[in-house]
Scaffold this active site. Structure first.
Site, PDB file in Angstrom:
ATOM      1  N   SER A   1      69.925 -41.517 -47.862  1.00 29.40           N
ATOM      2  CA  SER A   1      68.907 -42.046 -48.781  1.00 29.40           C
ATOM      3  C   SER A   1      68.437 -43.394 -48.259  1.00 29.40           C
ATOM      4  CB  SER A   1      69.531 -42.243 -50.167  1.00 29.40           C
ATOM      5  OG  SER A   1      68.680 -43.013 -50.986  1.00 29.40           O
TER       6      SER A   1
ATOM      7  N   TYR B   1      76.232 -45.091 -55.633  1.00 26.79           N
ATOM      8  CA  TYR B   1      75.397 -44.162 -54.857  1.00 26.79           C
ATOM      9  C   TYR B   1      75.128 -44.755 -53.468  1.00 26.79           C
ATOM     10  CZ  TYR B   1      71.245 -41.196 -53.870  1.00 26.79           C
ATOM     11  OH  TYR B   1      70.331 -40.316 -53.323  1.00 26.79           O
TER      12      TYR B   1
HETATM   13  P1  NAP Z   1      68.100 -32.280 -57.117  1.00 30.03           P
HETATM   14  O1  NAP Z   1      66.747 -31.721 -57.327  1.00 30.03           O
HETATM   15  O2  NAP Z   1      68.869 -32.799 -58.293  1.00 30.03           O
HETATM   16  O3  NAP Z   1      68.995 -31.195 -56.323  1.00 30.03           O
HETATM   17  C1  NAP Z   1      70.357 -31.439 -56.065  1.00 30.03           C
HETATM   18  C2  NAP Z   1      71.125 -30.166 -56.338  1.00 30.03           C
HETATM   19  O4  NAP Z   1      72.518 -30.405 -56.031  1.00 30.03           O
HETATM   20  C3  NAP Z   1      71.052 -29.727 -57.815  1.00 30.03           C
HETATM   21  O5  NAP Z   1      70.742 -28.376 -57.945  1.00 30.03           O
HETATM   22  C4  NAP Z   1      72.468 -30.029 -58.297  1.00 30.03           C
HETATM   23  O6  NAP Z   1      72.882 -29.188 -59.359  1.00 30.03           O
HETATM   24  C5  NAP Z   1      73.272 -29.755 -57.041  1.00 30.03           C
HETATM   25  N1  NAP Z   1      74.639 -30.254 -57.177  1.00 30.03           N
HETATM   26  C6  NAP Z   1      75.083 -31.350 -57.838  1.00 30.03           C
HETATM   27  N2  NAP Z   1      76.420 -31.414 -57.796  1.00 30.03           N
HETATM   28  C7  NAP Z   1      76.846 -30.336 -57.086  1.00 30.03           C
HETATM   29  C8  NAP Z   1      78.118 -29.838 -56.724  1.00 30.03           C
HETATM   30  N3  NAP Z   1      79.258 -30.482 -57.074  1.00 30.03           N
HETATM   31  N4  NAP Z   1      78.184 -28.707 -56.000  1.00 30.03           N
HETATM   32  C9  NAP Z   1      77.050 -28.029 -55.652  1.00 30.03           C
HETATM   33  N5  NAP Z   1      75.815 -28.442 -55.987  1.00 30.03           N
HETATM   34  C10 NAP Z   1      75.717 -29.594 -56.695  1.00 30.03           C
HETATM   35  O7  NAP Z   1      68.044 -33.498 -56.098  1.00 30.03           O
HETATM   36  P2  NAP Z   1      67.146 -33.749 -54.795  1.00 30.03           P
HETATM   37  O8  NAP Z   1      66.245 -34.855 -55.111  1.00 30.03           O
HETATM   38  O9  NAP Z   1      66.646 -32.486 -54.227  1.00 30.03           O
HETATM   39  O10 NAP Z   1      68.284 -34.347 -53.837  1.00 30.03           O
HETATM   40  C11 NAP Z   1      68.748 -33.675 -52.666  1.00 30.03           C
HETATM   41  C12 NAP Z   1      69.464 -34.702 -51.801  1.00 30.03           C
HETATM   42  O11 NAP Z   1      68.531 -35.722 -51.427  1.00 30.03           O
HETATM   43  C13 NAP Z   1      70.606 -35.427 -52.519  1.00 30.03           C
HETATM   44  O12 NAP Z   1      71.666 -35.641 -51.626  1.00 30.03           O
HETATM   45  C14 NAP Z   1      69.986 -36.746 -52.902  1.00 30.03           C
HETATM   46  O13 NAP Z   1      70.945 -37.765 -53.046  1.00 30.03           O
HETATM   47  C15 NAP Z   1      69.062 -36.996 -51.734  1.00 30.03           C
HETATM   48  N6  NAP Z   1      67.971 -37.923 -52.017  1.00 30.03           N
HETATM   49  C16 NAP Z   1      67.073 -37.665 -53.014  1.00 30.03           C
HETATM   50  C17 NAP Z   1      66.068 -38.587 -53.256  1.00 30.03           C
HETATM   51  C18 NAP Z   1      65.040 -38.394 -54.342  1.00 30.03           C
HETATM   52  O14 NAP Z   1      64.306 -39.366 -54.633  1.00 30.03           O
HETATM   53  N7  NAP Z   1      64.936 -37.234 -54.954  1.00 30.03           N
HETATM   54  C19 NAP Z   1      65.971 -39.733 -52.477  1.00 30.03           C
HETATM   55  C20 NAP Z   1      66.914 -39.946 -51.465  1.00 30.03           C
HETATM   56  C21 NAP Z   1      67.900 -39.031 -51.237  1.00 30.03           C
HETATM   57  P3  NAP Z   1      72.710 -29.725 -60.868  1.00 30.03           P
HETATM   58  O15 NAP Z   1      71.253 -29.668 -61.164  1.00 30.03           O
HETATM   59  O16 NAP Z   1      73.538 -28.761 -61.641  1.00 30.03           O
HETATM   60  O17 NAP Z   1      73.249 -31.144 -60.888  1.00 30.03           O
END
Ligand code: NAP
Length: 253
Positions: free
Chosen positions: A141, A154
């Site tokens: 991130s 985080y």
């Molecule tokens: P997202 O839409 O919330 O998708 C993340 C997925 O991971 C969700 O389906 C979540 O399920 C699942 N998850 C959570 N805990 C888990 C576990 N213990 N085992 C298996 N699956 C699990 O988030 P995203 O924005 O796509 O994020 C994807 C990655 O990018 C993450 O690592 C995040 O930190 C990183 N990131 C995101 C952003 C942003 O602005 N969106 C920025 C920088 C980095 P639940 O819905 O049930 O929790």
């Protein structure tokens, strides 16, 4: 950037960046194994991929449980015969003041965002060695590169992902496995929407993050998927230990 005949395992594939990556990988010729804790989201991604003519397998997985991470990699190899690509996209976010953070917060966030990346990668590396090599793409991130308010746990996890990416890259290069990482800025997914909603003034929080993004807009999950595809494909054949920041300039200021 075709990845024909490759077998890719994507965690967090039931939502956001993981789902966009699964769809793009399948469009570019890969067979995809999908993992998520959220069974409804994971099955929906599986349905989207197969409806578009791709091959997919969803395995409901809590990536923080080492035995489930092992079962996941085994299931992908058993079903598709090999493993070439791992994308560690499962994640959780936490905005919390230091004084409010608990041991449970630490264990939960570090469990999903750091420990799970290690163990999924450990088992994937063993499977990739059997396939003659492979690539791993981790999702850190912008918060792993710069500090933002009320985000220490985080940030610690995501900084750890960057450091661990480099260490894996060094250990895995002789095995012909490349390991890279992306550091997204604010991307429009359920995670970022939920993060803003968790604050007393979500609109103000979104505006402050927008103001910190020189390009003046949040990113789309598909833009992250494009960068992940590049790192997973032969187009990035001389990249390992690399840290790319598709972030609209978020970490540049
Ligand atoms: P997202 O839409 O919330 O998708 C993340 C997925 O991971 C969700 O389906 C979540 O399920 C699942 N998850 C959570 N805990 C888990 C576990 N213990 N085992 C298996 N699956 C699990 O988030 P995203 O924005 O796509 O994020 C994807 C990655 O990018 C993450 O690592 C995040 O930190 C990183 N990131 C995101 C952003 C942003 O602005 N969106 C920025 C920088 C980095 P639940 O819905 O049930 O929790």
């Amino acid at each position: 950037m075709r990845i024909d005949k490759k077998v890719a395992l994507i965690t967090g594939a039931g939502s956001g960046i993981g789902r966009a990556t699964a769809k793009l990988f399948a469009e570019n010729g890969a067979t995809v194994a999908l993992a998520d804790l959220n069974a409804e989201g994971g099955r929906e991604t599986e349905r989207m991929v197969t409806a578009a003519g791709g091959k997919a397998l969803f395995v409901q997985t809590d990536v923080t449980k080492v035995s489930e991470a092992k079962r996941l990699v085994d299931a992908a190899v058993e079903k598709f015969g090999r493993l070439d690509i791992l994308v560690n996209a499962a994640g959780v976010f936490l905005f919390k003041a230091i004084a409010e953070c608990t041991e449970q917060d630490w264990d939960h966030v570090l469990g999903v965002d750091l420990k799970a990346v290690f163990f999924a990668s450990k088992f994937a590396v063993a499977a990739m060695e059997q396939s003659g090599g492979g690539t791993i793409v981790n999702i850190s991130s912008g918060c792993g590169l710069i500090g933002i308010p009320e985000n220490t746990i985080y940030t610690a996890a995501k900084g750890g992902v960057i450091a661990m990416t480099r260490a894996f890259a060094v250990d895995c290069a002789p095995k012909k496995i490349r390991v890279n990482c992306i550091c997204p800025g604010v991307i429009d997914t359920p995670m970022s929407r939920g993060a803003f909603k968790s604050l007393p003034d979500p609109e103000m929080a979104a505006k402050a993050n927008m103001a910190h993004t020189p390009m003046g807009r949040f990113g789309e999950p598909e833009e992250m998927a494009n960068t992940i595809l590049f790192l997973a494909s032969e187009q990035s054949s001389y990249f390992t230990g690399g840290i790319l920041a598709p972030d609209g300039g978020f970490s540049a200021c």
